[in-house]
Design an enzyme around this catalytic site. Sequence first.
Site, PDB file in Angstrom:
ATOM      1  N   GLY A 730     -18.904   9.467  37.705  1.00  3.33           N
ATOM      2  CA  GLY A 730     -18.868   9.490  36.247  1.00  3.33           C
ATOM      3  C   GLY A 730     -19.289   8.168  35.655  1.00  3.33           C
ATOM      4  O   GLY A 730     -19.954   8.128  34.629  1.00  3.33           O
ATOM      5  N   SER A1034     -15.055  11.789  27.113  1.00 12.64           N
ATOM      6  CA  SER A1034     -15.666  10.851  28.057  1.00 12.64           C
ATOM      7  C   SER A1034     -16.866  11.570  28.653  1.00 12.64           C
ATOM      8  O   SER A1034     -16.730  12.359  29.594  1.00 12.64           O
ATOM      9  CB  SER A1034     -14.677  10.443  29.151  1.00 12.64           C
ATOM     10  N   THR A1035     -18.031  11.322  28.076  1.00 13.82           N
ATOM     11  CA  THR A1035     -19.216  12.070  28.498  1.00 13.82           C
ATOM     12  C   THR A1035     -19.613  11.756  29.941  1.00 13.82           C
ATOM     13  O   THR A1035     -20.282  12.556  30.588  1.00 13.82           O
ATOM     14  CB  THR A1035     -20.408  11.751  27.579  1.00 13.82           C
ATOM     15  N   CYS A1036     -19.175  10.594  30.421  1.00 11.49           N
ATOM     16  CA  CYS A1036     -19.526  10.261  31.795  1.00 11.49           C
ATOM     17  C   CYS A1036     -18.854  11.207  32.786  1.00 11.49           C
ATOM     18  O   CYS A1036     -19.333  11.398  33.894  1.00 11.49           O
ATOM     19  CB  CYS A1036     -19.156   8.814  32.108  1.00 11.49           C
ATOM     20  N   PHE A1037     -17.695  11.800  32.353  1.00  6.87           N
ATOM     21  CA  PHE A1037     -16.990  12.754  33.211  1.00  6.87           C
ATOM     22  C   PHE A1037     -17.050  14.169  32.656  1.00  6.87           C
ATOM     23  O   PHE A1037     -16.369  15.054  33.165  1.00  6.87           O
ATOM     24  CB  PHE A1037     -15.524  12.343  33.372  1.00  6.87           C
TER      25      PHE A1037
END
Length: 1068
Positions: A730, A1034-1037
């Site tokens: 992520g 949380s766009t990374c996850f």
Amino acid sequence: MFSKVNPTKKSQFLEQTKALREERAHDKLKHDAAIVIQARVRGFIARRKFHRDICREIDDILEVPTDPGADYKPKLKPALEVYRAIQKFFFVFDKDRDRGKFDYLCKYLLASMDTSADNMKVCYVCLVLNKAVVLPWIAQIKEVLWKCCSFVKCLKAEYHADMKRINLYLTMLITFTNAGGWKVLKGKLGETLTPGMNQLCNNIMGHLNTKGLYPVLKGLLAQGLSRTKILFNPATLSAIVNLSLRPLIASNFSENLMTVFILHILSVPALLHHVDVNAGECLNVLITHRIFKRALDLLTNEQSTRIIFNSLEGSYALCLLANLVGLGMVEVEGLVENTQSFMSVVIRLLESCKKYVLNKKSNLTNWHPILGWFSQKSDESLNAAMPHVKEQIKLLWSEKMIRILFSDLLTYVKVEKEQSSAKKEPSPSKNILKKAIDKASSKSTGAKIKLESPLARTTCNTCALFQIMMNTLSQLKMDILSGISYNQVLLPALWKFLCDLGPNCGLKVFLDFLNQTPNSVIHPIFSLLTVFCEAATHYIVTLDDMEMYERQKMFKLEDYIKMSKFLNLFVYRVTWHNLIDLKSLESGESDVYNGAHNLLLLLYERDCRRPYAEKDHWLNRDIKPSSFLKETDRDRAMEVLVKKTPFIIPFAERVKAFRHRVRIEKESLGLTESAAITPQSTLITVHRSRTVEDGYRQLAQIPSQSMKGVIRVKFVNEQGLDEAGIDQDGVFKEFLEETIAKVFDPSLSLFKVTTEQKLYPSSTSFIQENHLHLFDFVGKMLAKAVYEGIVVDVPFAPFFLTQILQHHQSTMYSPLDELPSLDPELAKNLSYTKHYEGDVSDLDLTFSCDEDCMGRLETHELVPGGKAMPVTNENKILYVHLMAHFRMYRQIKEQTAAFRRGFRSVINPDLLLMFSAPEFQKLISGDNTDLDIQDLRRHTRYYGGYHNSHKVISWLWDIVTNEFTPQERALFLKFVTSCSKPPLLGFAHLEPPFSVRCVEVSDDQDTGDTVGSVLKGFFNLKKKDPIGRLPTSSTCFNLLKLPNYQKKSTLKDKLRYAITSNTGFELS
């Protein structure tokens, strides 16, 4: 008895005797030498005197003027006296010493021929009536004329003095080989003498021909015509051509002399062109004697053809072809009557040239301006004449020639059209049986054209001629295709022919031939298909949207649909059943397959950009998507099909194949846990304020294999401290998204946006230091996202996608098609120029383009010298294409190349062959379809007490499904994943999977959907409503952090506010 002799005296005696003997011998030698010397001197003096006497005698007769520039008007002497003086003169004649006297001799003889019958005594040819000298006189006139030929052979036509002498000798040859111009034959006596004199002239011509007249004339013609501006005036050229015809006429066009005439005269570069321009009256002579028909008759003879082709070097065979074409165009009746013979001869000549044509440069090849790389050493003297030869050869695809060669086909189409228009509308009938019969007949799929018919034979053979023309005349192929495609009647006629071959444009006909003899495409029907496909491709490429979709020039949209269906099936079945060797297909050696495939690709790309066919039109129903992946891995035919025509497979299946091959590549490189215990990984440290700079510094130079592997990212916050993060890929996704968002920001000057907000490289990117290295890095980062299946919301301009895939290098690509996506105003202006009906030179355009480069006006030339080259009606098509090419390609050539280089270092270019430009955009940014909420819900994970049946979760899905608009659903997806489009293969392939977390539970307390977490969520329902908090992500996850709202209306309002204002983004 005898006294004894003293030995000393004896010796002295012998020596004295020997000395006396040697002295006598020496005296004798001196005497003999004196005699020889005296004889030589007396002989030399006598010869000199003899020569002086002869010269004095010939000078007395010729009366050579002291001033070379003065008019020559000699007092004519009796012809017999002249004859005898010439006999003596030739006895002592020296070519170098006496050429001046010989010139005046020629002038004298010509002057003597200008006398009338009243003064026959001084006329040189009247000696033929003197029985005493007639035979030696004939030998003498033959010698005089051959000396003229010998001098012609040695002279240089580019020198004025030599040119004057050449004209003199030609006048001699013309005068003494045709009795028709002899004044002495005028009157009653002439009527009696003319037959005999004509026979004498024929005898003289036969002698000159035996001695080598034709090689002399060939050398003279080549010398004068093989240059940009010819050296001959009309009279000289007429004289040479007439002189070359006289032996033919004298021999009644014998086969041997016709062969010599073809070899030496008709093979002279651009002869017919210059005759037409400078000596038109000679054309009438050629037509009168039917030289074209006679040449065809000879060249269709196998033995004569072999002799001629073995004697002609390739370039001269090409010149012979050009002259035959030019001759045929002036002798149209002969061309119409002998069309099949003409095509047969042209094919043979082209095949003769093709033996020496090669595909590439080598130490054994030379460049030819018409044939390309040529294995024979070409005559450099021909280079100047080649433009004229080209113009002659181009007559082969002129409208007039096309109408003659395809006359049967055009007549057939015309009759069919008249019959179709003559049919009246059927009157209403109550007879049900009649209606049924009419309906059945209207759907009849029988072939109208049989391959055994004369129409099919002539049409296919003509197409075979054009195919070998395109293969042999490689440097004129575009001109040939233009001649065919821009002819208003030919392409539609060829299309009509194909349609009338049977169902699916006679597909069964083509496949039956290939099934009978695989790899054999020698039947002319394949030439017809090849010529049609190549010409149609050439034509359609030049059509803009208005011409193709609105005006529907030449072809209707339904024609394109029918055409593409036929080509799709043809290419598929030829490949799948290995009817043509797969190696030939991959290497591009099969003309018919290449032509069909290129046209099919062009039609598909036009449909991708602006659809004209149904959605599933391009799919092949014979291929089962379920077995596609397995067949691709083990079947080479399927592998070739995927490379050549990937669109026959559903897009989703190709994406699966792409992912499958990426996974195989990762395993082979040891980049997965299943392939290696500890997969290769790269750790980078990135400061929050220098995301792009730190990423570029650490990743730009790493090997491509490391770029394909795991990249772990450690962030450093604003205070310089390492951030804590859960590294489940992520953090890398977050780094990737931030990097891509920054580098594609137009404010960085690496990229610009079109009016439709589509990205493309900026031509002023050079203001950034190492801008090309940055483009390389950006290409790698985007490729990494695609490689890992991470969708990023980066909309590229269509023309830039085309350049990444390198489709712009295809011959089917036209920059005009995609110009509106970059510069609609320029596209509109170019369209106006292209369709301008007046004189486009009135617009005062040149082949140059002005660009405002950061406040400074720069002028770019579209071609060398373009600023001084005006745009005219003849070159306006070239201008609009060059302008579009400059705007979309040349301005950003280096930037695009760097970006493409970086992208392809991560993703194998072969994998990209499966996708068109629009599909490639989907591969980067996801699908354009509406969000499938049910699919998203099925693949969602819950944490912190939430579960699929939780009240808040039920509200969430109900709001997103039923109360959000499609635009709001896209905003929701972008809010949680950073991309507004769903993954191509559904949310099962979203990495990491979409998750929803209850914000009352901290990250370190997450244990998944356990009984405890569910109960905790249940008890949390009674807590105070967190109306002061917004949903965050949380766009990374791909994680949505959702407060445990107590009211559905609160959830809807807060969620709508969050997704529309981008408020609440935070880091894990």
